[in-house]
Design a protein around this motif. Structure first.
Motif, mmCIF file in Angstrom:
data_model
loop_
_atom_site.group_PDB
_atom_site.id
_atom_site.type_symbol
_atom_site.label_atom_id
_atom_site.label_comp_id
_atom_site.label_asym_id
_atom_site.label_seq_id
_atom_site.Cartn_x
_atom_site.Cartn_y
_atom_site.Cartn_z
ATOM 1 N N SER A 279 45.007 39.564 38.341
ATOM 2 C CA SER A 279 43.594 39.603 37.965
ATOM 3 C C SER A 279 43.521 39.089 36.532
ATOM 4 N N VAL A 280 42.415 38.444 36.188
ATOM 5 C CA VAL A 280 42.274 37.886 34.849
ATOM 6 C C VAL A 280 40.924 38.272 34.254
ATOM 7 N N GLU A 281 40.946 38.550 32.964
ATOM 8 C CA GLU A 281 39.733 38.796 32.179
ATOM 9 C C GLU A 281 39.675 37.707 31.121
ATOM 10 N N LYS B 76 37.753 35.877 27.810
ATOM 11 C CA LYS B 76 36.843 36.048 26.678
ATOM 12 C C LYS B 76 36.845 34.734 25.902
ATOM 13 N N GLN C 219 32.204 36.817 28.477
ATOM 14 C CA GLN C 219 33.319 37.400 29.231
ATOM 15 C C GLN C 219 33.174 37.093 30.710
ATOM 16 N N GLY C 220 34.292 37.141 31.415
ATOM 17 C CA GLY C 220 34.288 36.944 32.854
ATOM 18 C C GLY C 220 35.564 37.471 33.462
ATOM 19 N N ASN C 221 35.592 37.531 34.794
ATOM 20 C CA ASN C 221 36.742 38.042 35.538
ATOM 21 C C ASN C 221 37.010 37.150 36.733
ATOM 22 N N ASP D 70 36.582 32.680 40.800
ATOM 23 C CA ASP D 70 35.689 33.826 40.686
ATOM 24 C C ASP D 70 34.448 33.511 41.522
ATOM 25 N N GLU E 275 51.795 42.484 32.606
ATOM 26 C CA GLU E 275 50.566 42.181 31.879
ATOM 27 C C GLU E 275 50.882 41.168 30.784
ATOM 28 N N ILE F 29 42.804 34.999 27.653
ATOM 29 C CA ILE F 29 42.898 35.486 29.024
ATOM 30 C C ILE F 29 43.886 36.652 29.069
ATOM 31 N N LYS F 30 43.428 37.794 29.539
ATOM 32 C CA LYS F 30 44.316 38.924 29.787
ATOM 33 C C LYS F 30 44.600 38.935 31.292
ATOM 34 N N ARG G 164 48.825 42.066 40.098
ATOM 35 C CA ARG G 164 48.215 42.934 41.106
ATOM 36 C C ARG G 164 48.970 42.981 42.430
#
Length: 111
Positions: free
Chosen positions: A7-9, A11, A17-19, A33, A85, A102-103, A107
């Motif tokens: 999964s990615v977050e 900024k 922001q987005g996922n 996404d 992570e 990107i974090k 998963r």
């Protein structure tokens, strides 16, 4: 080590922001996404991951745009690969002032 579903977050330097989700597999990156798809490549050199990813809008979702405000762009990101992570950072190739972080969180393993 990186080959998995993540999964990615996202900024951006604009505060957006987005996922989404991304698969790292044999030097390739695939993901997406609700409105964007991501396709690219990655390599690990000297303990650093280097990825080049094309991001393209595929759906018009009301009120949704990419975190960098563009519908079609390429980005280059780098970071330290990790088992569970990791954080990658970089920029939009066409406009390096558009920065992105990107974090990624591992998963699932690939079959």
């Amino acid at each position: 080590m990186l080959e998995a579903l993540w999964s990615v977050e996202f900024k951006s330097s604009f505060g957006m922001q987005g996922n989404g989700v991304v698969v790292f597999e044999t030097g390739r990156v695939f993901g997406g996404d609700s409105a964007m798809i991501y396709v690219g490549s990655f390599k690990v050199e000297n303990g650093v991951i280097h990825a080049e990813i094309n991001v393209k809008k595929y759906a018009d979702v009301q009120g949704m745009s990419s975190v960098v405000g563009l519908d079609n762009f390429n980005m280059k990101v780098t970071g330290t690969p990790a088992q569970n992570e990791m954080v990658l950072s970089g920029h939009v190739v066409e406009d390096p002032a558009r920065k992105i972080t990107i974090k990624a969180v591992r998963r699932a393993e690939l079959p």
